[in-house]
Design a protein around this motif. Structure first.
Motif, PDB file in Angstrom:
ATOM      1  N   ILE A 111       0.829  -1.207   0.000  1.00  0.00           N
ATOM      2  CA  ILE A 111       0.000   0.000   0.000  1.00  0.00           C
ATOM      3  C   ILE A 111       0.860   1.252   0.000  1.00  0.00           C
ATOM      4  CG2 ILE A 111      -1.632   1.330   1.394  1.00  0.00           C
ATOM      5  CD1 ILE A 111      -2.899  -1.371   2.177  1.00  0.00           C
ATOM      6  N   LEU A 112       1.958   1.225   0.775  1.00  0.00           N
ATOM      7  CA  LEU A 112       2.862   2.373   0.764  1.00  0.00           C
ATOM      8  C   LEU A 112       3.518   2.555  -0.611  1.00  0.00           C
ATOM      9  CD1 LEU A 112       4.581   1.962   4.263  1.00  0.00           C
ATOM     10  CD2 LEU A 112       2.911   3.698   3.589  1.00  0.00           C
ATOM     11  N   MET A 113       3.870   1.440  -1.264  1.00  0.00           N
ATOM     12  CA  MET A 113       4.444   1.543  -2.616  1.00  0.00           C
ATOM     13  C   MET A 113       3.435   2.112  -3.611  1.00  0.00           C
ATOM     14  SD  MET A 113       6.626  -1.981  -2.900  1.00  0.00           S
ATOM     15  CE  MET A 113       6.917  -1.744  -4.652  1.00  0.00           C
ATOM     16  N   LEU A 114       2.186   1.645  -3.521  1.00  0.00           N
ATOM     17  CA  LEU A 114       1.169   2.139  -4.445  1.00  0.00           C
ATOM     18  C   LEU A 114       0.805   3.593  -4.198  1.00  0.00           C
ATOM     19  CD1 LEU A 114      -1.214  -0.954  -4.531  1.00  0.00           C
ATOM     20  CD2 LEU A 114       0.271  -0.181  -6.370  1.00  0.00           C
ATOM     21  N   CYS A 115       1.025   4.060  -2.974  1.00  0.00           N
ATOM     22  CA  CYS A 115       0.699   5.451  -2.648  1.00  0.00           C
ATOM     23  C   CYS A 115       1.864   6.403  -2.842  1.00  0.00           C
ATOM     24  CB  CYS A 115       0.204   5.529  -1.202  1.00  0.00           C
ATOM     25  SG  CYS A 115      -1.391   4.731  -0.920  1.00  0.00           S
ATOM     26  N   LEU A 116       2.961   5.942  -3.407  1.00  0.00           N
ATOM     27  CA  LEU A 116       4.089   6.839  -3.644  1.00  0.00           C
ATOM     28  C   LEU A 116       3.694   7.930  -4.632  1.00  0.00           C
ATOM     29  CD1 LEU A 116       7.024   4.275  -3.891  1.00  0.00           C
ATOM     30  CD2 LEU A 116       6.556   5.858  -2.018  1.00  0.00           C
TER      31      LEU A 116
END
Length: 242
Positions: free
Chosen positions: A19-24
């Motif tokens: 989720i953190l990667m997709l929200c970059l």
């Protein structure tokens, strides 16, 4: 922590990382769409829905089991009675209650983040498609605007050329109209001459017909007289012979 709950915790940390990667913010949705359209993902996509549903079912089962454990260890033993009779048993129950609550939080957050991850992936793909369509429409609009500008410039040039050549065209049209009128007059005179000639020829033809009819009558009359003369001559010759 048992093996299954260690796996659930690892799955939770993996979900948080994804989720953190997709929200970059510096990775655009088009890049993620290109990543999602790899051939490997195309092969996995056939089994993706089944895997998603099975993981949801497993997380729901673990969540319900953790809730059952929490209720079991929070209701079965009262704190006063347990602490007064057997303090070690009370501590053991509290430890199990703490583990059950920890497992409840892990399974609940895993289930929640799994649903969020699925929704986030679908929203990123939809946003990438919309941005792609927007880019195509922007290119088409720019091309249409350029074509419209070109057409407007050409129309202005034609208007200016027509305004410049308008006077010359009027003079040319006047001279051409005069020539056409002269040609029409000539044609009218020629038509009159031809009509007169045709009428004269018609009159001559009628006179020739009349003459031919009179000649034919005269010819018939001469034939009759010739036949009569031949008959008279034949009778006269017969009388001489007698």
């Amino acid at each position: 922590m048992t093996l299954q709950w260690a796996a659930v915790a690892g799955f939770l940390y993996a979900e948080i990382g994804l989720i953190l990667m997709l929200c970059l913010p510096f990775v655009p949705p088009q890049r993620w769409q290109k990543i999602f359209t790899f051939p490997l993902w195309g092969k996995i996509a056939t089994y993706w829905n089944k895997a998603f549903l099975t993981i949801i079912v497993l997380l729901i089962v673990l969540f319900l089991d953790a809730m059952r454990e929490v209720r079991k260890y929070s209701i079965s033993h009262g704190p006063e009675k347990s602490s007064s009779s057997n303090p070690s048993a009370y501590e053991h129950v509290q430890m199990k209650l703490f583990r059950a609550q920890r497992n409840l939080y892990i399974s609940g957050f895993s289930l929640f983040l799994w649903l969020v991850l699925r929704r986030l992936v679908t929203l990123i793909t939809q946003l990438a498609k919309e941005l792609g369509i927007k880019g195509v429409l922007k290119i088409q609009a720019d091309s249409n605007n350029e074509a419209a500008k070109k057409y407007m410039e050409e129309n202005e040039r034609l208007k200016q050329a027509l305004e410049k050549t308008g006077k010359g065209d009027e003079q040319m049209t006047d001279t051409e109209n005069k020539k056409l009128m002269e040609n029409v007059e000539k044609l009218k005179t020629e038509l009159k001459k031809t009509s007169d000639a045709l009428s004269k020829a018609h009159d001559e033809v009628t006179t020739m017909k009349k003459q031919s009819e009179s000649l034919s009558k005269e010819y018939d009359r001469l034939l009759k007289e010739h036949t009569q003369l031949q008959e008279i001559l034949a009778k006269s010759e017969k009388k001489k012979d007698l």
